[in-house]
Design a protein around this motif. Structure first.
Motif, PDB file in Angstrom:
ATOM      1  N   SER A 262      -8.674  50.954  19.346  1.00  0.00           N
ATOM      2  CA  SER A 262      -7.423  51.150  20.073  1.00  0.00           C
ATOM      3  C   SER A 262      -6.267  50.900  19.107  1.00  0.00           C
ATOM      4  N   ILE A 263      -5.191  51.658  19.266  1.00  0.00           N
ATOM      5  CA  ILE A 263      -4.024  51.509  18.402  1.00  0.00           C
ATOM      6  C   ILE A 263      -2.950  50.799  19.210  1.00  0.00           C
ATOM      7  N   ILE A 264      -2.768  49.516  18.923  1.00  0.00           N
ATOM      8  CA  ILE A 264      -1.745  48.732  19.600  1.00  0.00           C
ATOM      9  C   ILE A 264      -0.553  48.570  18.659  1.00  0.00           C
ATOM     10  N   VAL A 265       0.553  48.072  19.173  1.00  0.00           N
ATOM     11  CA  VAL A 265       1.777  48.022  18.372  1.00  0.00           C
ATOM     12  C   VAL A 265       2.497  46.698  18.599  1.00  0.00           C
ATOM     13  N   MET A 266       3.012  46.123  17.500  1.00  0.00           N
ATOM     14  CA  MET A 266       3.873  44.947  17.540  1.00  0.00           C
ATOM     15  C   MET A 266       5.226  45.336  16.939  1.00  0.00           C
ATOM     16  N   VAL A 267       6.308  44.901  17.575  1.00  0.00           N
ATOM     17  CA  VAL A 267       7.664  45.272  17.177  1.00  0.00           C
ATOM     18  C   VAL A 267       8.413  44.010  16.766  1.00  0.00           C
ATOM     19  N   TYR A 268       9.167  44.098  15.650  1.00  0.00           N
ATOM     20  CA  TYR A 268       9.901  42.913  15.173  1.00  0.00           C
ATOM     21  C   TYR A 268      11.257  42.820  15.868  1.00  0.00           C
ATOM     22  N   ASP A 269      11.496  41.662  16.501  1.00  0.00           N
ATOM     23  CA  ASP A 269      12.757  41.369  17.186  1.00  0.00           C
ATOM     24  C   ASP A 269      13.688  40.707  16.174  1.00  0.00           C
ATOM     25  N   ALA A 270      14.722  41.426  15.720  1.00  0.00           N
ATOM     26  CA  ALA A 270      15.587  40.933  14.648  1.00  0.00           C
ATOM     27  C   ALA A 270      16.419  39.733  15.082  1.00  0.00           C
ATOM     28  N   LYS A 271      16.786  39.643  16.364  1.00  0.00           N
ATOM     29  CA  LYS A 271      17.605  38.515  16.830  1.00  0.00           C
ATOM     30  C   LYS A 271      16.762  37.255  16.994  1.00  0.00           C
ATOM     31  N   ALA A 272      15.608  37.402  17.609  1.00  0.00           N
ATOM     32  CA  ALA A 272      14.742  36.240  17.836  1.00  0.00           C
ATOM     33  C   ALA A 272      13.920  35.890  16.610  1.00  0.00           C
ATOM     34  N   ARG A 273      13.875  36.768  15.602  1.00  0.00           N
ATOM     35  CA  ARG A 273      13.100  36.570  14.383  1.00  0.00           C
ATOM     36  C   ARG A 273      11.618  36.316  14.699  1.00  0.00           C
TER      37      ARG A 273
ATOM     38  N   TRP B 242       7.820  38.608  16.335  1.00  0.00           N
ATOM     39  CA  TRP B 242       7.198  39.860  16.734  1.00  0.00           C
ATOM     40  C   TRP B 242       6.885  39.832  18.220  1.00  0.00           C
ATOM     41  N   VAL B 243       7.131  40.947  18.904  1.00  0.00           N
ATOM     42  CA  VAL B 243       6.808  41.068  20.329  1.00  0.00           C
ATOM     43  C   VAL B 243       5.870  42.257  20.507  1.00  0.00           C
ATOM     44  N   ARG B 244       5.163  42.253  21.603  1.00  0.00           N
ATOM     45  CA  ARG B 244       4.209  43.335  21.890  1.00  0.00           C
ATOM     46  C   ARG B 244       4.970  44.598  22.292  1.00  0.00           C
ATOM     47  N   GLY B 245       4.473  45.729  21.875  1.00  0.00           N
ATOM     48  CA  GLY B 245       5.044  47.006  22.273  1.00  0.00           C
ATOM     49  C   GLY B 245       4.122  47.723  23.239  1.00  0.00           C
ATOM     50  N   ALA B 246       4.698  48.507  24.142  1.00  0.00           N
ATOM     51  CA  ALA B 246       3.923  49.273  25.124  1.00  0.00           C
ATOM     52  C   ALA B 246       4.329  50.736  25.026  1.00  0.00           C
ATOM     53  N   TYR B 247       3.389  51.615  25.332  1.00  0.00           N
ATOM     54  CA  TYR B 247       3.667  53.044  25.350  1.00  0.00           C
ATOM     55  C   TYR B 247       4.028  53.455  26.780  1.00  0.00           C
ATOM     56  N   PRO B 248       5.165  54.091  26.992  1.00  0.00           N
ATOM     57  CA  PRO B 248       5.449  54.609  28.335  1.00  0.00           C
ATOM     58  C   PRO B 248       4.361  55.597  28.776  1.00  0.00           C
ATOM     59  N   ARG B 249       4.223  55.735  30.062  1.00  0.00           N
ATOM     60  CA  ARG B 249       3.132  56.557  30.598  1.00  0.00           C
ATOM     61  C   ARG B 249       3.189  57.992  30.086  1.00  0.00           C
TER      62      ARG B 249
ATOM     63  N   GLN C 149       6.345  62.633  17.185  1.00  0.00           N
ATOM     64  CA  GLN C 149       7.087  61.467  17.637  1.00  0.00           C
ATOM     65  C   GLN C 149       6.526  60.976  18.966  1.00  0.00           C
ATOM     66  N   THR C 150       6.532  59.658  19.144  1.00  0.00           N
ATOM     67  CA  THR C 150       6.149  59.066  20.420  1.00  0.00           C
ATOM     68  C   THR C 150       7.181  58.002  20.775  1.00  0.00           C
ATOM     69  N   GLN C 151       6.958  57.293  21.859  1.00  0.00           N
ATOM     70  CA  GLN C 151       7.898  56.264  22.304  1.00  0.00           C
ATOM     71  C   GLN C 151       7.180  54.914  22.433  1.00  0.00           C
ATOM     72  N   VAL C 152       7.926  53.857  22.125  1.00  0.00           N
ATOM     73  CA  VAL C 152       7.420  52.486  22.242  1.00  0.00           C
ATOM     74  C   VAL C 152       8.489  51.642  22.909  1.00  0.00           C
ATOM     75  N   GLU C 153       8.072  50.802  23.853  1.00  0.00           N
ATOM     76  CA  GLU C 153       8.993  49.895  24.534  1.00  0.00           C
ATOM     77  C   GLU C 153       8.621  48.454  24.194  1.00  0.00           C
ATOM     78  N   PRO C 154       9.510  47.692  23.542  1.00  0.00           N
ATOM     79  CA  PRO C 154       9.239  46.261  23.341  1.00  0.00           C
ATOM     80  C   PRO C 154       9.111  45.572  24.690  1.00  0.00           C
ATOM     81  N   ASP C 155       8.024  44.839  24.873  1.00  0.00           N
ATOM     82  CA  ASP C 155       7.721  44.292  26.191  1.00  0.00           C
ATOM     83  C   ASP C 155       7.043  42.942  26.038  1.00  0.00           C
ATOM     84  N   GLN C 156       7.058  42.158  27.108  1.00  0.00           N
ATOM     85  CA  GLN C 156       6.334  40.895  27.134  1.00  0.00           C
ATOM     86  C   GLN C 156       4.910  41.140  27.597  1.00  0.00           C
ATOM     87  N   ALA C 157       3.955  40.516  26.904  1.00  0.00           N
ATOM     88  CA  ALA C 157       2.552  40.682  27.289  1.00  0.00           C
ATOM     89  C   ALA C 157       2.300  40.002  28.626  1.00  0.00           C
ATOM     90  N   ARG C 158       1.899  40.791  29.629  1.00  0.00           N
ATOM     91  CA  ARG C 158       1.600  40.243  30.960  1.00  0.00           C
ATOM     92  C   ARG C 158       0.131  40.442  31.338  1.00  0.00           C
TER      93      ARG C 158
END
Length: 339
Positions: A249-260, A262-269, A170-179
């Protein structure tokens, strides 16, 4: 013969009248001639249509001239005819999607069935990937339509497939805005047209972000990478490949059910992500896309489809680059060496 002549003579007398010793047509005769002319036109039109009909088709039957009642009935039927139902749009509700495991598939070289120890999953219906491509493009360069998570501060616990062995950790992913925005170049300073392969989809069991997709980001012959952050100087890193021709590189996109969207996901340190960056053989993404039946996108294609322009130059001078450090990439992972 005499009877026909007599009939014609009677019709002539019926349609004309005597005017000072000369026969003139009655008004009803003009109407009859006009009707006969229209009938002749209809028959001629039907004849030529039948001549142009396809060999396998039967020519349309010729009909008498339409009456006012028939015309009114036809117009009424057309007006009341139901309109065609448009094709259904791609569903945006993730509750109606299905995650389909891709197993097994045939190796094109050997023709034998291949069973992956950690089989990937695809989203059904496949049209969902079009929205994923659109929103992924909006994370690659600064733009006002960049997707922003509707719920902040979430951390998702999700499976990670790239650790050695058959166990899925298991790992962790945080839905985040691409900056941060990145571009990559080969040893001669030419910009690489990155490849994006949506490798596998995962159900997160989180109602706000119920589905995520891990995406392979492949860069062949990578030598230089730059990171752009608004208001700051661009940062550069040097890459060294050992045991492969492509950096993945393995990047991740997460589906935002309210906004309908996809948003970028980030891995915590502190998140365990072994082999999040590793080396693979040349052509690996193309082969996988063909084997698994998944879409494969190029960076330039994604930006063009979204109507966006790249902020990075097509080429740079490697002699002017002052990298912060070097990433040594191998099939097992990467090692960072500071300058």
């Amino acid at each position: 013969m005499r009877g026909i002549r007599t009939l014609i003579q009677e019709l002539w007398w019926y349609l004309t009248y005597d005017y000072y010793g000369r026969r003139r047509l009655r008004p009803a005769a003009y109407a009859l001639l006009l009707t006969l002319g229209l009938v002749a036109v209809v028959f001629l039109w039907a004849f030529f249509q039948s001549r142009q009909a396809l060999p396998a088709e039967r020519p349309a039957p010729t009909l008498p001239p339409p009456t006012a009642t028939a015309i009114f009935a036809t117009a009424t039927a057309i007006a009341s005819r139901p309109t065609a139902t448009p094709a259904p749009l791609c569903p945006e509700d993730p509750r109606v999607w299905a995650l389909v495991e891709i197993r097994p598939f045939l190796d094109p070289k050997t023709g034998k069935s291949v069973q992956l120890p950690k089989p990937p999953q695809r989203i059904d219906p496949p049209c969902v990937y079009e929205a994923l491509a659109r929103d992924l493009a909006r994370t690659l360069v600064p733009n006002p339509d960049a997707p922003i998570p509707s719920v902040a501060g979430k951390t998702l616990s999700v499976p990670w497939f790239w650790a050695p062995g058959t166990e899925i950790i298991q790992t962790q992913v945080e839905p985040d805005q691409a900056r941060d925005f990145e571009a990559y170049y080969d040893a001669r300073g030419r910009k690489i047209d990155d490849l994006y392969l949506p490798y596998t989809a995962v159900a997160t069991r989180d109602p706000d972000f119920p589905v995520l997709v891990y995406i392979y980001l492949d860069r062949p012959q990578l030598a230089w990478g730059t990171l752009h952050r608004e208001g700051e100087e661009d940062l550069w890193v040097r890459y060294e490949l050992r045991g492969g021709e492509v950096v993945r590189s393995i990047i991740v996109m997460v589906y935002d059910a309210k906004a309908r969207r996809w948003v970028r996901g980030a891995y915590p340190r502190e998140a365990p992500t072994p082999r999040a960056i590793h080396a693979v053989p040349a052509g690996s993404a193309e082969d996988l896309a063909g084997l698994l039946g998944l879409p494969l996108w190029r960076r330039g294609e994604l930006l063009a489809r979204a109507g966006l322009k790249d902020i990075f130059p097509d080429s740079v001078n490697p002699a002017t680059i002052r990298p912060l450090g070097t990433l040594r990439i191998s099939p097992e992972g990467y090692v960072v060496e500071r300058r």
